[in-house]
Design an enzyme around this catalytic site. Structure first.
Site, PDB file in Angstrom:
ATOM      1  N   GLU A   1       0.825  -1.210   0.000  1.00  0.00           N
ATOM      2  CA  GLU A   1       0.000   0.000   0.000  1.00  0.00           C
ATOM      3  C   GLU A   1       0.860   1.261   0.000  1.00  0.00           C
ATOM      4  O   GLU A   1       1.837   1.360   0.719  1.00  0.00           O
ATOM      5  CB  GLU A   1      -0.936   0.012   1.215  1.00  0.00           C
ATOM      6  CG  GLU A   1      -1.956  -1.123   1.213  1.00  0.00           C
ATOM      7  CD  GLU A   1      -2.987  -1.000   0.097  1.00  0.00           C
ATOM      8  OE1 GLU A   1      -3.059   0.088  -0.527  1.00  0.00           O
ATOM      9  OE2 GLU A   1      -3.706  -1.986  -0.166  1.00  0.00           O
TER      10      GLU A   1
ATOM     11  N   ARG B   1     -17.960  -0.210   5.463  1.00  0.00           N
ATOM     12  CA  ARG B   1     -19.043  -0.799   4.666  1.00  0.00           C
ATOM     13  C   ARG B   1     -19.752  -1.905   5.427  1.00  0.00           C
ATOM     14  O   ARG B   1     -20.919  -2.207   5.194  1.00  0.00           O
ATOM     15  CB  ARG B   1     -18.457  -1.344   3.356  1.00  0.00           C
ATOM     16  CG  ARG B   1     -19.456  -1.655   2.284  1.00  0.00           C
ATOM     17  CD  ARG B   1     -18.778  -2.092   0.983  1.00  0.00           C
ATOM     18  NE  ARG B   1     -17.854  -3.191   1.150  1.00  0.00           N
ATOM     19  CZ  ARG B   1     -18.191  -4.453   1.391  1.00  0.00           C
ATOM     20  NH1 ARG B   1     -19.453  -4.795   1.492  1.00  0.00           N
ATOM     21  NH2 ARG B   1     -17.272  -5.395   1.530  1.00  0.00           N
TER      22      ARG B   1
ATOM     23  N   CYS C   1      -8.081  -2.071   8.119  1.00  0.00           N
ATOM     24  CA  CYS C   1      -6.723  -2.148   7.570  1.00  0.00           C
ATOM     25  C   CYS C   1      -6.138  -0.755   7.382  1.00  0.00           C
ATOM     26  O   CYS C   1      -5.021  -0.470   7.834  1.00  0.00           O
ATOM     27  CB  CYS C   1      -6.732  -2.892   6.226  1.00  0.00           C
ATOM     28  SG  CYS C   1      -6.989  -4.673   6.385  1.00  0.00           S
TER      29      CYS C   1
ATOM     30  N   HIS D   1      -1.478  -5.828   1.683  1.00  0.00           N
ATOM     31  CA  HIS D   1      -2.730  -6.575   1.586  1.00  0.00           C
ATOM     32  C   HIS D   1      -2.470  -7.898   0.870  1.00  0.00           C
ATOM     33  O   HIS D   1      -1.691  -7.959  -0.085  1.00  0.00           O
ATOM     34  CB  HIS D   1      -3.783  -5.760   0.814  1.00  0.00           C
ATOM     35  CG  HIS D   1      -4.723  -5.002   1.697  1.00  0.00           C
ATOM     36  ND1 HIS D   1      -4.889  -3.642   1.624  1.00  0.00           N
ATOM     37  CD2 HIS D   1      -5.555  -5.430   2.689  1.00  0.00           C
ATOM     38  CE1 HIS D   1      -5.786  -3.257   2.527  1.00  0.00           C
ATOM     39  NE2 HIS D   1      -6.207  -4.325   3.179  1.00  0.00           N
TER      40      HIS D   1
END
Lengths: 228, 228, 228, 228
Positions: B94, B104, B157, B181
Site C-alpha cells: 500500500e 461498509r 486495515c 494486503h
C-alpha cells in the site's frame, strides 16, 4: 434420499488405469500449468490408480492424434485431459465439448481455424462422461476451489475434449473421460492482475477429481449451473 | 544509471528487529490469511531478522492499541502490517493511508463508523515509509504476484496503517513501516469465484518484502502507478 | 475473397416476418432489460421488417410453451429470443444451446431442475441458425458493444434457446433463429458494481442484429472464439 | 436524526457559477467520455446554474495550468473536474487526491513521471470539498450507477484533482470542488470486454452531482467505504 450425497462409492477394480494429459505451453507462455500439475500428480498418484501421463501439442489436429496415441498405448479406464484457462480462479470441470474450432489466437503451428468442425459430420456437442458434481465436490473437500464450467471455449482445449468424447462415442464405449481447466500458476502472473493457483493445489484437486471419477456411480444432485 | 535497479543493498544491522502483524478473521470468515501467513513467516524468518509477530483485533480503535502495545513490547526497526484483501489477485504493497474510517460492514465489535477521522486533527494522509517498488520487485523475483496499491480502503486495515504512520510521524521518527494486503487463501473460496493464493506463497512474498524493506536505501524508479 | 466481408446482402422478401421475444423479470429484479429493449425495438422496427414481439415467462417448460404459441400465432421467418445476462458488458450472440437444465436459482414458479434434459432424447446441443459473426459486426458498426458467446448458461434462457432450436430442427426447417443475451440496464445497478447498457443502445444493437440475420447469406469468416 | 437524509436543501445563490472540466483523449483513444459528457451537460445545464466548461490537456503540469486559467477566467463557486476511468462501471466521486505522479503510460506530451510530487512540499493528500455521499445519492436517484471511489489513481486525473485541491487550500478558500471519474462510452469498447455508459447517462449523472454539490450543506451519513 433427503440430502444430496454420492451413491455409495465402491472400490474400483484395482488398480484402475487412468490417463491424465496436459498441454505444452502456448500464447507466448514458457510453462503450461496443466502439464506442471500433471507431472506433480504423477509423482504422487491417487491410491489404487495406475497413472499414465502424456503432454499434448497445442496444435489443432495434432493434439487429438497425440491423445489417441496415448490412449492406444495405455488402454485406460478413464481419461482426464487438463488445460490452462488463464483468468479462471479455480479448477473447472467442463460439462460440454462443442463441434467447432474458432481460434482467437494461432495455435503452436500457426493455424487459426474459424468456425470449422472438429469432426466433420459429428454431433454439435458431447457431454463429459464424468460425474461433474462429485468431481467438483471432491476438489472442494480437498480445499481446492472448483466449479462446473459450461464452456471449454473453441480453441485446442475444446478440440481435444471433443476428440476424446468422439473417440468414446464411436470407438471405445467402455472408456470414460472429461476435461478440467486449471488457472495460471503464480510464476505466470507475477506482474499481471490475474488469478493463479499453486501447482501443488492444482495437483491436489486433480487427484481428488480422478478418485471421484473412479468411485462415483451416481452423480450428486446439486446445482452447478449458470444463469447465463 | 541506464536501467532501473535498486541502490546497492547493504547488510542490515544484524539482526534487524522486525514486527509483522496480521489480523483476526472478520466478515464471517473463520480464518484470516494475513495471520496464517504471518505465522508461517515466523516459522522460517528471513535471514538476519529478529522477527516478532502480533495478531491484531479487527476492531476500530482497539486494533491501533494492539499495534502500539506490540511496538512498545518489541521496539522494532521495521513494522509490516498485513491484512486480507479478498478479491485481489496478488500481494499489494500500500502506498498511502488516509485519515478516514468509513465502514461498509461492521467491525468485530459491531462498530461501523462513517466518515470519521482515524486521528482527529491528523493530516489527510501519510505515505508508507517503505521502498514500495523494491518491495514489489522482490516479491515478484520470489515468484509471487505483487503490485503497488493506491488505496488500502477505509476499514480497519487502513485504520491501522494510518495509526502506524501517525505513530512514526509523531513519536518514533526512526521507525519505518507500511502495509501489505494479501488475497484470500484457497480454503476461503472453494465454492466462490474469487482469486486466492496459498499461505506458503503469501509467506514467501512477505519474506521477500521484509528483506527488501531492510536492505534498500533508494527505491527503484519503475512505475507502480494507476491511470485511475 | 481477400478480406473478410459478408456475402452480398440481398433484399429480404418484403416484409420479412420476425418474432423477437423478451423475458419477464426474475431473481428479484423489477424489470428485465430484454423485454424493455424488445418493446423499444417494436416502437421503431428495422426497415422492411414485420415485427412481432412476445414476453416469455421465466419458468421452465412454460417459457417454451409461450414461445411455441407465439411462433404459431405469427409464423415468422426469423425468431430472435433475447434474455438478461447480468454482469456481461455488451450484447452477446449465443453460439450453442445445450440440452440441460441446471438451475442455480429457482425460476419464477419456484422450480429448480438439476441436470435434467430440456428435451428428453434430444441431441446434446444445437447451434444457432444465425450468421453469428455478421450479427456481431452489425451491432458493433451501430456503435453497440457485442461479441459471440460460447454459452447461454443452463437456466431458462438456454432452455428457451434449445426449445427454439429443437422446434426448428424437428418441425420448422425453414425457420431460422437464435438467442441474444443483453446486459443489465442502468436502473438495475445504480448501487452495484456491475456493467450496464441503456435500453436505447440495446435496442439499436438488436435492430442491427435482426437486419444482419435477414440479409446475410454467408457469414463472415472472422474469429469469435475463446481460448477457454 | 433517525434516518439518513441530506440536510434541508436550500436554493443556491442564483445563479451559481460552476466550472466543469473534461479531458482531451489519451492512451490512443479518439474520444474522451469526460469531455463528451461535459459538452452534453452544457447543452442542458442544471436549473439555476451558470455553467462554464473547459477541456484540459492530458499532460502533467499543463493540465493544472489549463485548470487554473479556466478558474481565473470564470471565478466559479464550484469546480467539478471529470475524467475517464476505463473499466469502471459507473460514475465515481473521488474522495482523496494524493501528492504523487506515477505514470503507468506516457501522457500526451510523452512525459512519464515516476513517484514525483504534484506539488513539491505539499501535503500527502487533500480530501474533496464535495458532499460525496449526497452526490452519489443524487446520481443514483437520477437512475445513474454511481459510487464513492477511494483512489483517483496517480496519473493526470489525480494530478489535476490535487492541483485543484491545492489551489482551494492555498488561494481560494471559498471555492469548493472535486473530481468525478466516468466509464468508457460504448463506441470505445464495441469489441472489448469492458463496461461502458452512454454519454446521455453520464451527463445526467453529472447534472445531478452538480446540483447536489450546490444544495447540500451537510453530507449524508451513509457508508461509501471499502474494506480494502
Amino acid at each position: 434420499m433427503p440430502s444430496p450425497s454420492p451413491s455409495s462409492p465402491s472400490s474400483p477394480p484395482s488398480p484402475a488405469k487412468v490417463l491424465v494429459t496436459g498441454f505444452e505451453p502456448f500464447d507466448g507462455e514458457t510453462v503450461n500449468p496443466s502439464w506442471l500439475a500433471v507431472r506433480s500428480l504423477a509423482e504422487a498418484p491417487p491410491a489404487g490408480v495406475d497413472l499414465a501421463t502424456a503432454e499434448l501439442s497445442c496444435v489443432f489436429g495434432t493434439a487429438i492424434e497425440d491423445l489417441r496415441a496415448a490412449v492406444e498405448a495405455t488402454s485406460p479406464d478413464l481419461v482426464l485431459c487438463v488445460g490452462q484457462a488463464g483468468g479462471r480462479h479455480g479448477l473447472t470441470v467442463e460439462r460440454v465439448a462443442v463441434n467447432v474450432d474458432d481460434a482467437r489466437i494461432p495455435d503452436n503451428a500457426g493455424r487459426q481455424p474459424v468456425d470449422e468442425p472438429v469432426v466433420e459430420g459429428g454431433p454439435a456437442a458431447y457431454f463429459a462422461s464424468l460425474p461433474l458434481k462429485a468431481c467438483v465436490a471432491a476438489a472442494r473437500e480437498a480445499g481446492v476451489p472448483a466449479a462446473v464450467s459450461q464452456t471449454a471455449g473453441t480453441f485446442v482445449c475444446n478440440h481435444v475434449f471433443y476428440g476424446l468424447a468422439h473417440l468414446i462415442a464411436t470407438e471405445r464405449p467402455a472408456l470414460r473421460g472429461g476435461f478440467v481447466h486449471v488457472p495460471y500458476v503464480p510464476e505466470q502472473v507475477v506482474d499481471r492482475a490475474a488469478p493463479s493457483m499453486s501447482v501443488r493445489d492444482i495437483a491436489t484437486g486433480l487427484s481428488a477429481i480422478v478418485t471421484a471419477a473412479l468411485t462415483t456411480t451416481t452423480d450428486l444432485r446439486v446445482t452447478g449451473g449458470a444463469t447465463h
